[in-house]
Scaffold this motif. Structure first.
Motif, PDB file in Angstrom:
ATOM      1  N   MET A 175      48.792 100.855 -11.306  1.00 50.23           N
ATOM      2  CA  MET A 175      48.013 100.154 -10.261  1.00 50.23           C
ATOM      3  C   MET A 175      46.539 100.516 -10.375  1.00 50.23           C
ATOM      4  N   GLU A 176      45.709  99.511 -10.228  1.00 44.43           N
ATOM      5  CA  GLU A 176      44.264  99.736 -10.350  1.00 44.43           C
ATOM      6  C   GLU A 176      43.605  99.364  -9.011  1.00 44.43           C
ATOM      7  N   ARG A 177      42.455  99.980  -8.750  1.00 46.92           N
ATOM      8  CA  ARG A 177      41.690  99.649  -7.551  1.00 46.92           C
ATOM      9  C   ARG A 177      40.349  99.037  -7.933  1.00 46.92           C
ATOM     10  N   THR A 178      39.894  98.117  -7.112  1.00 47.46           N
ATOM     11  CA  THR A 178      38.550  97.579  -7.303  1.00 47.46           C
ATOM     12  C   THR A 178      37.881  97.448  -5.950  1.00 47.46           C
ATOM     13  N   PHE A 179      36.571  97.241  -6.001  1.00 51.15           N
ATOM     14  CA  PHE A 179      35.779  97.135  -4.784  1.00 51.15           C
ATOM     15  C   PHE A 179      35.256  95.709  -4.661  1.00 51.15           C
ATOM     16  N   SER A 180      35.353  95.153  -3.466  1.00 51.56           N
ATOM     17  CA  SER A 180      34.944  93.766  -3.224  1.00 51.56           C
ATOM     18  C   SER A 180      34.017  93.678  -2.017  1.00 51.56           C
ATOM     19  N   ILE A 181      33.038  92.786  -2.102  1.00 47.48           N
ATOM     20  CA  ILE A 181      32.218  92.446  -0.928  1.00 47.48           C
ATOM     21  C   ILE A 181      32.352  90.951  -0.652  1.00 47.48           C
ATOM     22  N   ILE A 182      32.626  90.612   0.599  1.00 44.59           N
ATOM     23  CA  ILE A 182      32.446  89.226   1.044  1.00 44.59           C
ATOM     24  C   ILE A 182      31.025  89.175   1.576  1.00 44.59           C
ATOM     25  N   LYS A 183      30.178  88.420   0.859  1.00 41.27           N
ATOM     26  CA  LYS A 183      28.725  88.495   1.045  1.00 41.27           C
ATOM     27  C   LYS A 183      28.257  87.712   2.284  1.00 41.27           C
ATOM     28  N   PRO A 184      26.982  87.933   2.694  1.00 48.89           N
ATOM     29  CA  PRO A 184      26.475  87.328   3.937  1.00 48.89           C
ATOM     30  C   PRO A 184      26.681  85.820   4.040  1.00 48.89           C
ATOM     31  N   ASP A 185      26.487  85.091   2.956  1.00 55.62           N
ATOM     32  CA  ASP A 185      26.623  83.626   3.058  1.00 55.62           C
ATOM     33  C   ASP A 185      28.034  83.224   3.452  1.00 55.62           C
ATOM     34  N   ALA A 186      29.028  83.977   2.959  1.00 56.02           N
ATOM     35  CA  ALA A 186      30.431  83.639   3.225  1.00 56.02           C
ATOM     36  C   ALA A 186      30.853  84.092   4.621  1.00 56.02           C
ATOM     37  N   VAL A 187      30.436  85.301   5.019  1.00 58.13           N
ATOM     38  CA  VAL A 187      30.764  85.787   6.366  1.00 58.13           C
ATOM     39  C   VAL A 187      30.147  84.839   7.398  1.00 58.13           C
ATOM     40  N   SER A 188      28.889  84.422   7.162  1.00 54.64           N
ATOM     41  CA  SER A 188      28.191  83.542   8.106  1.00 54.64           C
ATOM     42  C   SER A 188      28.885  82.198   8.263  1.00 54.64           C
ATOM     43  N   ARG A 189      29.578  81.754   7.194  1.00 59.17           N
ATOM     44  CA  ARG A 189      30.247  80.439   7.241  1.00 59.17           C
ATOM     45  C   ARG A 189      31.745  80.549   7.544  1.00 59.17           C
ATOM     46  N   ASN A 190      32.171  81.694   8.121  1.00 64.55           N
ATOM     47  CA  ASN A 190      33.575  81.853   8.556  1.00 64.55           C
ATOM     48  C   ASN A 190      34.571  81.761   7.407  1.00 64.55           C
TER      49      ASN A 190
END
Ligand code: ATP
Ligand code: MG
Length: 137
Positions: A1-16
């Protein structure tokens, strides 16, 4: 099993789009093992993107990443790093494969909806940047 790091960026959070983006990770066998919403400070954004310091897109990138809240997540699964980048698609949405997050949701090369670690070394650094070991479930 591997781990990675993800960001849901401002443009996507702002658009729900938090739910729809996370759903794509889960549908592809990646498990969310840590998640939080956060507004980055300028210092945090500068440090996170330090590898790009000096490039023409660096300052506008820092301004954009601090413009609204983001979701930071740790994803776990088989080949999580490569799988996550496949699900995101190319950095430039115009070049991203159909059906990827960036093809479907991104607004521009900068406002491209998601971040994903590009190597095991980046994943380890980026996870530690935002999470303590006891926050990973
Ligand atoms: P990320 O690191 O966010 O997953 P990536 O690895 O596909 O994306 P990088 O080359 O590491 O892309 O660039 C980091 C981020 O900087 C990009 O996701 C994008 O938001 C922004 N960026 C990169 N290149 C450009 C550019 N030419 N113009 C504007 N913004 C850019
Ligand atoms: Mg990158």
């Amino acid at each position: 099993m591997e781990r990675t790091f993800s960001i849901i960026k401002p443009d996507a959070v702002s658009r729900n789009l938090i739910g729809q983006i996370t759903q794509r990770f889960e549908d592809n066998g990646l498990r969310v093992i840590a998640s939080k919403m956060k507004r980055l400070t300028t210092e945090e954004a500068e440090n996170f993107y330090a590898e790009h310091k000096g490039r023409e897109f660096y300052e506008p990138l820092v301004a954009y990443m601090t413009s609204a809240p983001i979701i930071v997540q740790v994803l776990e699964g088989e080949d999580a790093i490569a799988k996550n980048r496949q699900i995101m698609g190319a950095t430039d949405p115009a070049k991203a494969e159909a059906g990827t997050i960036r093809s479907d949701f991104a607004l521009s090369v900068r406002e491209n909806s998601a971040h994903g670690s590009d190597s095991p070394e980046s994943a380890a650094r980026e996870i530690a940047f935002f999470f303590n070991e006891d926050e990973l479930c």
